[in-house]
Write an enzyme that holds these catalytic residues in place. Structure first.
Site, PDB file in Angstrom:
ATOM      1  N   GLU A 292     -29.249  31.569  -8.877  1.00 31.14           N
ATOM      2  CA  GLU A 292     -30.066  31.393  -7.671  1.00 31.14           C
ATOM      3  C   GLU A 292     -30.533  32.723  -7.099  1.00 31.14           C
ATOM      4  O   GLU A 292     -29.895  33.760  -7.254  1.00 31.14           O
ATOM      5  CB  GLU A 292     -29.253  30.651  -6.607  1.00 31.14           C
ATOM      6  CG  GLU A 292     -28.764  29.292  -7.080  1.00 31.14           C
ATOM      7  CD  GLU A 292     -28.222  28.460  -5.935  1.00 31.14           C
ATOM      8  OE1 GLU A 292     -28.948  27.574  -5.473  1.00 31.14           O
ATOM      9  OE2 GLU A 292     -27.080  28.694  -5.504  1.00 31.14           O
TER      10      GLU A 292
ATOM     11  N   ASP B 153     -29.666  30.965   3.718  1.00 27.74           N
ATOM     12  CA  ASP B 153     -30.350  31.977   2.893  1.00 27.74           C
ATOM     13  C   ASP B 153     -31.321  32.829   3.725  1.00 27.74           C
ATOM     14  O   ASP B 153     -32.224  32.296   4.375  1.00 27.74           O
ATOM     15  CB  ASP B 153     -31.175  31.314   1.795  1.00 27.74           C
ATOM     16  CG  ASP B 153     -30.340  30.571   0.791  1.00 27.74           C
ATOM     17  OD1 ASP B 153     -29.144  30.362   1.029  1.00 27.74           O
ATOM     18  OD2 ASP B 153     -30.897  30.166  -0.246  1.00 27.74           O
TER      19      ASP B 153
HETATM   20  C1  FRU Z   1     -28.999  29.001  -2.232  1.00 30.70           C
HETATM   21  C2  FRU Z   1     -29.958  27.838  -2.318  1.00 30.70           C
HETATM   22  C3  FRU Z   1     -31.306  28.292  -2.820  1.00 30.70           C
HETATM   23  C4  FRU Z   1     -32.228  27.281  -2.227  1.00 30.70           C
HETATM   24  C5  FRU Z   1     -31.572  26.956  -0.904  1.00 30.70           C
HETATM   25  C6  FRU Z   1     -31.700  25.539  -0.463  1.00 30.70           C
HETATM   26  O1  FRU Z   1     -28.100  28.904  -1.175  1.00 30.70           O
HETATM   27  O2  FRU Z   1     -29.428  26.809  -3.123  1.00 30.70           O
HETATM   28  O3  FRU Z   1     -31.369  28.360  -4.229  1.00 30.70           O
HETATM   29  O4  FRU Z   1     -33.516  27.809  -2.086  1.00 30.70           O
HETATM   30  O5  FRU Z   1     -30.212  27.290  -1.031  1.00 30.70           O
HETATM   31  O6  FRU Z   1     -31.062  25.336   0.769  1.00 30.70           O
END
Ligand code: FRU
Length: 417
Positions: A299, A63
């Protein structure tokens, strides 16, 4: 509150707006999600080899968010673009990365070639959790406010409920940029700025019976052009153990009959309002969008603004759709358009689907983030099963009319604009 739809699916109009601090929560309905269909306008090309060199030999990258101003636009500082990424040591299996995640940062002159700068937070000021999950970094004057998810309670063992706790946190620093690079100094302490209360947002305790980890994460801070105030979007879930889905959640149909446990799929997009323009004090408000009996995870919610409309973006997985929708669903970027932040949104393209992985490799890339102008960055997860863990080629989408989108092109490189 009256959650009845103000209109029968027409284009977003001013009368579909509600007070931003009110309790109208729009729904991504089961009816809309049931029309999910992959085609040329939304499906990313299947890759046979990786188009990119990994951004780092040391760490996996997933991310990622660019440094932005409160207006959501990418900011350059002394000619540097800055990208913040969740990172984990490459000695770890890629699939284990979530449990040791730390925010790292990268700098670039052109937005294409990125130099790894190491961990964002200095070691002497401890973040309040076991690991750092996604967020946003906003520059105001010479300070950058880093919002992130403090994930896991210090000392909790893997498998304990506390291992999965998520709270929203901030720490700020002065940014110092020069010809040789970018540094952050004068750090504040880390502060928890929001936690799930069990009333507006499902708490960790309430989620104990859920088949998928609950969400109270991914804070994204911006100024709302409508009222000039500062808000935060984040990923949450509907409070209670599971959602009781009614016709507002389901829509008029057709949709697959409600399956056992559909109510556990209760994702929402949360909202919090800054208190008096503060960058560190926020008040929880009711969610602006929910996906009860549709999808458990909305997300990394974020928004862009165009012609007086709000484009609300979120990412989701095939496996987080309610079971009866998993066959048709896919890992994707989802979008909605509405006349204001708290409004009766229209799912883009009817279903909400904007960009999807190709069906031959549903986990090829993820974590799409829409920058103004329709440039969408994401990370490459794997190419033909081989893990990549680095930003992939940026995609360009066009918005046609108000509520239709089209994939126009995929660049060969990551490109932060
Ligand atoms: C999206 C996610 C986010 C979280 C992160 C954890 O890829 O699930 O929601 O902050 O990855 O690795």
């Amino acid at each position: 509150p009256d959650h009845a739809k103000g209109r029968g699916g027409g284009p977003p109009a001013a009368e579909d707006s509600y007070p931003v601090d009110g309790d109208f929560t729009d729904t991504w309905t089961r009816t809309a999600a049931a029309t999910w269909e992959l085609d040329d306008s939304n499906t990313l090309p299947l890759l046979e080899e990786s188009p990119v060199e990994p951004m780092s030999d040391e760490v996996w990258v997933w991310d990622t968010w660019p440094l932005t101003g409160l207006d959501t636009r990418t900011e350059n500082v002394r000619g540097w673009k800055i990208a913040f990424s969740l990172t984990a040591d490459k000695d770890l299996d890629f699939v284990e990365r979530h449990w040791t995640a730390e925010i790292g940062y990268f700098i670039s002159r052109d937005g294409r070639d990125w130099q790894y700068q190491g961990d964002l937070f200095p070691e002497d000021v401890d973040p309040p959790g076991q690991r750092e999950w996604a967020g946003s970094s906003v520059i105001v004057g010479d300070r950058v406010y880093h919002y992130y998810t403090a994930s896991g309670t210090e000392g909790a063992a893997d498998g304990d409920l506390e291992y999965f706790r998520q709270r929203l946190a901030v720490a700020s620093a002065r940014i110092v940029a020069g010809p040789d690079g970018v540094e952050f100094t004068d750090w504040t302490d880390h502060e928890i700025i929001a936690a799930a209360d069990g009333e507006l947002y499902q708490s960790l305790e309430q989620s104990a019976g859920s088949p998928i980890i609950y969400g109270f994460r991914d804070p994204w801070v911006f100024r709302n052009p409508d009222d000039g105030e500062i808000y935060m979007l984040f990923e949450g879930n509907t409070p209670g153990a599971r959602a009781e889905c009614d016709e507002d959640d389901l829509g008029p149909g057709p949709y697959p009959p409600l399956e056992e446990g559909a109510g556990f799929y209760n994702g929402n997009i949360g909202l919090a309002a800054s208190e008096g323009g503060s960058m560190t004090e926020f008040e929880l408000l009711p969610p602006i969008m929910s996906a009860n009996c549709v999808n458990q995870q909305l997300e990394r919610p974020h928004a862009t603004f165009r012609g007086g409309d709000v484009y609300l973006w979120t990412i989701t997985h095939k496996f987080t759709f309610a079971p009866a929708l998993q066959d048709t669903g896919s890992d994707a970027l989802v979008g909605f358009v509405g006349p204001s932040l708290r409004s009766d949104y229209e799912p883009l393209n009817g279903s909400g689907l904007v960009l999807s992985n190709p069906p031959e490799n549903n986990t090829q890339s993820y974590s799409w983030y829409v920058m103004p102008g329709g440039f969408v960055e994401s990370f490459l997860d794997n190419v033909e099963g081989e893990y990549i863990g680095s930003l992939g080629g940026t995609a360009k989408i066009a918005i046609q009319g108000q509520a239709r989108t089209k994939l126009v092109k995929v660049f060969d490189t990551p490109f932060i604009r």
